[in-house]
Motif scaffolding. Sequence first.
Motif, mmCIF file in Angstrom:
data_model
loop_
_atom_site.group_PDB
_atom_site.id
_atom_site.type_symbol
_atom_site.label_atom_id
_atom_site.label_comp_id
_atom_site.label_asym_id
_atom_site.label_seq_id
_atom_site.Cartn_x
_atom_site.Cartn_y
_atom_site.Cartn_z
ATOM 1 N N ASN A 197 28.514 51.867 32.642
ATOM 2 C CA ASN A 197 28.672 51.924 33.912
ATOM 3 C C ASN A 197 29.283 50.490 34.075
ATOM 4 N N LEU A 198 28.297 49.514 34.409
ATOM 5 C CA LEU A 198 28.728 48.449 34.497
ATOM 6 C C LEU A 198 30.412 48.269 34.622
ATOM 7 N N VAL A 199 31.038 47.904 33.356
ATOM 8 C CA VAL A 199 31.921 47.850 32.818
ATOM 9 C C VAL A 199 33.112 48.485 33.337
ATOM 10 N N VAL A 200 32.500 50.185 32.868
ATOM 11 C CA VAL A 200 33.475 51.134 33.316
ATOM 12 C C VAL A 200 33.428 50.588 35.103
ATOM 13 N N MET A 201 32.990 50.626 36.027
ATOM 14 C CA MET A 201 33.185 50.698 37.515
ATOM 15 C C MET A 201 33.295 49.498 38.218
ATOM 16 N N SER A 202 33.226 48.516 37.123
ATOM 17 C CA SER A 202 33.511 47.246 37.662
ATOM 18 C C SER A 202 35.075 47.126 37.554
ATOM 19 N N PHE A 203 35.929 47.737 36.102
ATOM 20 C CA PHE A 203 36.966 47.911 36.691
ATOM 21 C C PHE A 203 37.918 48.134 37.434
ATOM 22 N N SER A 204 37.172 49.595 37.653
ATOM 23 C CA SER A 204 37.598 50.794 38.362
ATOM 24 C C SER A 204 37.447 50.335 39.405
ATOM 25 N N LEU A 205 37.107 49.501 40.632
ATOM 26 C CA LEU A 205 37.241 48.623 41.376
ATOM 27 C C LEU A 205 36.974 47.492 41.933
ATOM 28 N N LEU A 206 37.890 46.825 40.450
ATOM 29 C CA LEU A 206 39.005 45.778 40.759
ATOM 30 C C LEU A 206 40.223 46.406 41.252
ATOM 31 N N ASP A 207 40.517 47.680 40.067
ATOM 32 C CA ASP A 207 41.986 47.771 40.180
ATOM 33 C C ASP A 207 41.922 48.780 41.844
ATOM 34 N N THR A 208 40.872 49.896 42.300
ATOM 35 C CA THR A 208 40.674 49.645 43.171
ATOM 36 C C THR A 208 40.851 49.048 44.475
ATOM 37 N N PHE A 209 40.466 47.738 44.425
ATOM 38 C CA PHE A 209 41.142 46.131 45.471
ATOM 39 C C PHE A 209 42.267 45.750 44.814
ATOM 40 N N GLY A 210 42.608 46.269 44.398
ATOM 41 C CA GLY A 210 43.951 45.787 44.635
ATOM 42 C C GLY A 210 43.975 44.772 43.030
ATOM 43 N N PHE A 211 43.315 44.169 42.397
ATOM 44 C CA PHE A 211 43.263 43.422 41.462
ATOM 45 C C PHE A 211 44.473 43.189 40.255
ATOM 46 N N TRP A 212 45.457 42.916 40.170
ATOM 47 C CA TRP A 212 46.349 43.713 39.294
ATOM 48 C C TRP A 212 46.066 45.156 39.063
ATOM 49 N N ALA A 213 46.092 46.158 40.092
ATOM 50 C CA ALA A 213 46.038 47.843 39.839
ATOM 51 C C ALA A 213 47.127 48.071 39.248
ATOM 52 N N ASP A 214 47.031 49.025 38.862
ATOM 53 C CA ASP A 214 48.081 49.971 38.029
ATOM 54 C C ASP A 214 49.275 50.750 39.313
ATOM 55 N N LYS A 215 50.388 50.458 38.877
ATOM 56 C CA LYS A 215 51.290 51.611 39.395
ATOM 57 C C LYS A 215 51.146 53.173 39.771
ATOM 58 N N LYS A 216 52.389 53.407 40.794
ATOM 59 C CA LYS A 216 51.629 54.806 41.242
ATOM 60 C C LYS A 216 52.071 55.337 39.334
ATOM 61 N N SER A 217 53.138 54.899 38.554
ATOM 62 C CA SER A 217 53.189 56.306 37.666
ATOM 63 C C SER A 217 51.913 56.077 36.804
ATOM 64 N N THR A 218 52.128 54.911 36.448
ATOM 65 C CA THR A 218 49.963 55.307 35.629
ATOM 66 C C THR A 218 49.074 55.082 36.297
#
Length: 293
Positions: A208-229
């Motif tokens: 949970n720590l890893v999955v949610m930390s990874f997801s939050l980084l993407d949510t906040f915009g750090f090397w976030a996924d492109k729209k298609s991804t």
Amino acid sequence: MLKMKNSIKIYLDWNVIVDFLDGKFKWLEDIIFSNREYISIPFSSEHVDEATNIKLSNTLDTKNEINRRLNYLSRISSNLYLVNDMIDTGYRVETPSSVFQTLNDVFLGFDLNQLFSSFIDYETLKAGRKKLDLDPNILNNIEPGDAIEKIDEIITSNKEIREHIKNNDLDIGFMGILKAALDISEESHSNTSYNDIIREKKTYELNNLVVMSFSLLDTFGFWADKKSTFIRGSRYPDSRHAFNAIFMDVLISNDKRFCMKAEAVYRYLNLGPEVCYLKKDKEKIRKLLKVET
């Protein structure tokens, strides 16, 4: 569970397997197959899921391609399976085809990846980042080890956020949000039949720590996924790959966005492994795999 021999364990992101299947990066494939006595390439259920998540123009072509992928995954991994479920975490010998059959037998009835991406739509996510002054042009020029500290700094410097924190006695920093997300996850599992099992498993909490930390980084915009991804719902399998890799020595991916987020999580949580971006880190990989340059 299988007792692992003393070897260098490498976790290959699925895109690296695809590159090998397409005849790319032969230098790395040759290193792996020529040094099986000290290099291990475990596969995970996420690899199997991505290998079989394909639909071609007809059923026969789809079946043949799935078999080709699973057979290659079997060959490169020597059927060394990293098990990570609610009961076991460890290694055992099992074929990818057998794991695929098991995954089919326990189909949930919905696409978890799509469900994961549907909590918030892409444009709302972008608008939220803008409101918090989280500019990707700034974030994506930060070293992974400094990413979360910088996100905290930006969020808590926002006047509106500071007032909200003050008036409600809240912790809106990265760790505060992470803790809140973990609490929600714990609550969602509290009435399930497997709650007593997972409560005793340290790897469940670490997942949970890893999955949610990874997801939050993407949510906040750090090397976030492109729209298609983002629309494909790739964030969840990516975060799971990042978790699986903590049991390895080296993580190799050809997705720079994934590499940057994974390394930021590892530095924040003080976890391994070494992260290598395949396209740029050839010499680093050779050194880590103890291959003379």
